[in-house]
Design a protein around this motif. Structure first.
Motif, PDB file in Angstrom:
ATOM      1  N   LYS A  41       0.844  -0.988   0.065  1.00  0.00           N
ATOM      2  CA  LYS A  41       0.005  -0.006   0.075  1.00  0.00           C
ATOM      3  C   LYS A  41       0.914   1.259  -0.024  1.00  0.00           C
ATOM      4  CE  LYS A  41      -3.971   1.850   2.569  1.00  0.00           C
ATOM      5  NZ  LYS A  41      -4.939   1.804   3.449  1.00  0.00           N
ATOM      6  N   SER A  42       1.753   1.256   0.695  1.00  0.00           N
ATOM      7  CA  SER A  42       2.697   2.607   0.777  1.00  0.00           C
ATOM      8  C   SER A  42       3.517   2.628  -0.423  1.00  0.00           C
ATOM      9  CB  SER A  42       3.547   2.318   2.174  1.00  0.00           C
ATOM     10  OG  SER A  42       4.643   1.214   1.937  1.00  0.00           O
ATOM     11  N   MET A  43       3.863   1.488  -0.986  1.00  0.00           N
ATOM     12  CA  MET A  43       4.778   1.433  -2.353  1.00  0.00           C
ATOM     13  C   MET A  43       3.842   2.201  -3.242  1.00  0.00           C
ATOM     14  SD  MET A  43       7.272  -1.588  -2.617  1.00  0.00           S
ATOM     15  CE  MET A  43       5.713  -2.832  -2.856  1.00  0.00           C
ATOM     16  N   MET A  44       2.453   1.531  -3.324  1.00  0.00           N
ATOM     17  CA  MET A  44       1.587   2.253  -4.597  1.00  0.00           C
ATOM     18  C   MET A  44       1.443   3.794  -4.286  1.00  0.00           C
ATOM     19  SD  MET A  44      -0.850  -1.097  -4.750  1.00  0.00           S
ATOM     20  CE  MET A  44      -1.898  -0.144  -6.289  1.00  0.00           C
ATOM     21  N   MET A  45       1.146   4.106  -2.804  1.00  0.00           N
ATOM     22  CA  MET A  45       0.870   5.525  -2.781  1.00  0.00           C
ATOM     23  C   MET A  45       2.188   6.503  -2.900  1.00  0.00           C
ATOM     24  SD  MET A  45      -1.441   5.133   0.924  1.00  0.00           S
ATOM     25  CE  MET A  45      -1.779   6.823   1.001  1.00  0.00           C
ATOM     26  N   SER A  46       3.168   5.873  -2.730  1.00  0.00           N
ATOM     27  CA  SER A  46       4.479   6.783  -3.135  1.00  0.00           C
ATOM     28  C   SER A  46       4.501   6.833  -4.733  1.00  0.00           C
ATOM     29  CB  SER A  46       5.690   6.065  -2.670  1.00  0.00           C
ATOM     30  OG  SER A  46       6.047   4.966  -3.196  1.00  0.00           O
ATOM     31  N   MET A  47       4.008   5.774  -5.581  1.00  0.00           N
ATOM     32  CA  MET A  47       4.200   6.107  -6.858  1.00  0.00           C
ATOM     33  C   MET A  47       2.788   6.674  -7.345  1.00  0.00           C
ATOM     34  SD  MET A  47       5.302   2.291  -8.233  1.00  0.00           S
ATOM     35  CE  MET A  47       4.052   1.354  -7.470  1.00  0.00           C
ATOM     36  N   GLY A  48       2.061   7.227  -6.526  1.00  0.00           N
ATOM     37  CA  GLY A  48       0.778   8.368  -6.863  1.00  0.00           C
ATOM     38  C   GLY A  48      -0.303   7.527  -7.196  1.00  0.00           C
ATOM     39  N   GLN A  49      -0.480   6.215  -6.796  1.00  0.00           N
ATOM     40  CA  GLN A  49      -1.813   5.377  -7.235  1.00  0.00           C
ATOM     41  C   GLN A  49      -2.373   5.432  -5.672  1.00  0.00           C
ATOM     42  OE1 GLN A  49      -0.644   1.633  -8.691  1.00  0.00           O
ATOM     43  NE2 GLN A  49       0.308   2.348 -10.117  1.00  0.00           N
ATOM     44  N   LYS A  50      -3.918   5.588  -5.907  1.00  0.00           N
ATOM     45  CA  LYS A  50      -4.653   5.245  -4.738  1.00  0.00           C
ATOM     46  C   LYS A  50      -4.983   3.878  -4.760  1.00  0.00           C
ATOM     47  CE  LYS A  50      -7.628   6.808  -1.364  1.00  0.00           C
ATOM     48  NZ  LYS A  50      -7.393   6.032  -0.405  1.00  0.00           N
ATOM     49  N   PRO A  51      -4.405   2.898  -3.765  1.00  0.00           N
ATOM     50  CA  PRO A  51      -4.702   1.482  -3.837  1.00  0.00           C
ATOM     51  C   PRO A  51      -6.008   1.261  -3.261  1.00  0.00           C
ATOM     52  CG  PRO A  51      -3.259   1.892  -2.157  1.00  0.00           C
ATOM     53  CD  PRO A  51      -3.323   3.315  -2.877  1.00  0.00           C
ATOM     54  N   SER A  52      -6.851   0.430  -3.931  1.00  0.00           N
ATOM     55  CA  SER A  52      -8.250   0.114  -3.192  1.00  0.00           C
ATOM     56  C   SER A  52      -7.790  -1.387  -2.736  1.00  0.00           C
ATOM     57  CB  SER A  52      -9.358  -0.120  -4.391  1.00  0.00           C
ATOM     58  OG  SER A  52      -9.013  -1.161  -5.227  1.00  0.00           O
ATOM     59  N   GLN A  53      -8.707  -1.777  -1.799  1.00  0.00           N
ATOM     60  CA  GLN A  53      -8.534  -3.117  -1.129  1.00  0.00           C
ATOM     61  C   GLN A  53      -8.659  -4.089  -2.176  1.00  0.00           C
ATOM     62  OE1 GLN A  53      -7.656  -3.442   2.092  1.00  0.00           O
ATOM     63  NE2 GLN A  53      -7.322  -5.320   1.912  1.00  0.00           N
ATOM     64  N   LYS A  54      -9.395  -4.235  -3.162  1.00  0.00           N
ATOM     65  CA  LYS A  54      -9.535  -5.162  -4.317  1.00  0.00           C
ATOM     66  C   LYS A  54      -8.199  -5.318  -4.864  1.00  0.00           C
ATOM     67  CE  LYS A  54     -11.964  -6.279  -8.242  1.00  0.00           C
ATOM     68  NZ  LYS A  54     -13.234  -5.916  -9.401  1.00  0.00           N
ATOM     69  N   LYS A  55      -7.635  -4.037  -5.397  1.00  0.00           N
ATOM     70  CA  LYS A  55      -6.394  -4.172  -6.109  1.00  0.00           C
ATOM     71  C   LYS A  55      -5.300  -4.718  -5.036  1.00  0.00           C
ATOM     72  CE  LYS A  55      -4.293  -1.229  -9.341  1.00  0.00           C
ATOM     73  NZ  LYS A  55      -3.942   0.017 -10.093  1.00  0.00           N
ATOM     74  N   LEU A  56      -5.217  -4.246  -3.790  1.00  0.00           N
ATOM     75  CA  LEU A  56      -4.194  -4.864  -2.805  1.00  0.00           C
ATOM     76  C   LEU A  56      -4.472  -6.435  -2.849  1.00  0.00           C
ATOM     77  CD1 LEU A  56      -4.139  -2.329   0.048  1.00  0.00           C
ATOM     78  CD2 LEU A  56      -2.288  -3.114  -1.802  1.00  0.00           C
ATOM     79  N   ASN A  57      -5.459  -6.872  -2.673  1.00  0.00           N
ATOM     80  CA  ASN A  57      -5.767  -8.395  -2.706  1.00  0.00           C
ATOM     81  C   ASN A  57      -5.276  -9.018  -3.756  1.00  0.00           C
ATOM     82  OD1 ASN A  57      -6.841  -8.009   0.095  1.00  0.00           O
ATOM     83  ND2 ASN A  57      -8.915  -7.985  -0.738  1.00  0.00           N
ATOM     84  N   GLN A  58      -5.610  -8.443  -4.849  1.00  0.00           N
ATOM     85  CA  GLN A  58      -5.261  -8.970  -6.433  1.00  0.00           C
ATOM     86  C   GLN A  58      -3.771  -9.054  -6.532  1.00  0.00           C
ATOM     87  OE1 GLN A  58      -6.272  -6.708  -9.489  1.00  0.00           O
ATOM     88  NE2 GLN A  58      -6.332  -8.349 -10.926  1.00  0.00           N
TER      89      GLN A  58
END
Length: 73
Positions: A41-58
């Motif tokens: 989650k923190s990696m995705m946020m640092s890349m400018g993406q807003k991670p959803s729980q579905k995306k994280l689980n995938q």
């Protein structure tokens, strides 16, 4: 006669220790993956993406499947 037995014991001990440590690390990493959901989650946020729980689980399931595939080889 004592020296070859000592050398043989050393070689057997080194090989046994190597394979025991390898097995232990594999089982530890299978139970405790090096990347958690929070890290992802923190990696995705640092890349400018807003991670959803579905995306994280995938992404976590993809990583788990890849690790299992690599373990079979």
């Amino acid at each position: 006669m004592l020296v070859p037995v000592g050398i043989l014991g050393l070689v057997v001990g080194l090989l046994g220790g190597f394979f025991l440590a390898r097995f232990t690390m594999k089982s530890y990493l299978a139970k405790n993956p090096p990347i958690s959901e929070e890290m992802m989650k923190s990696m995705m946020m640092s890349m400018g993406q807003k991670p959803s729980q579905k995306k994280l689980n995938q992404m976590m399931s993809q990583m788990k499947a890849q690790n299992q595939k690599a373990a079979k080889k």
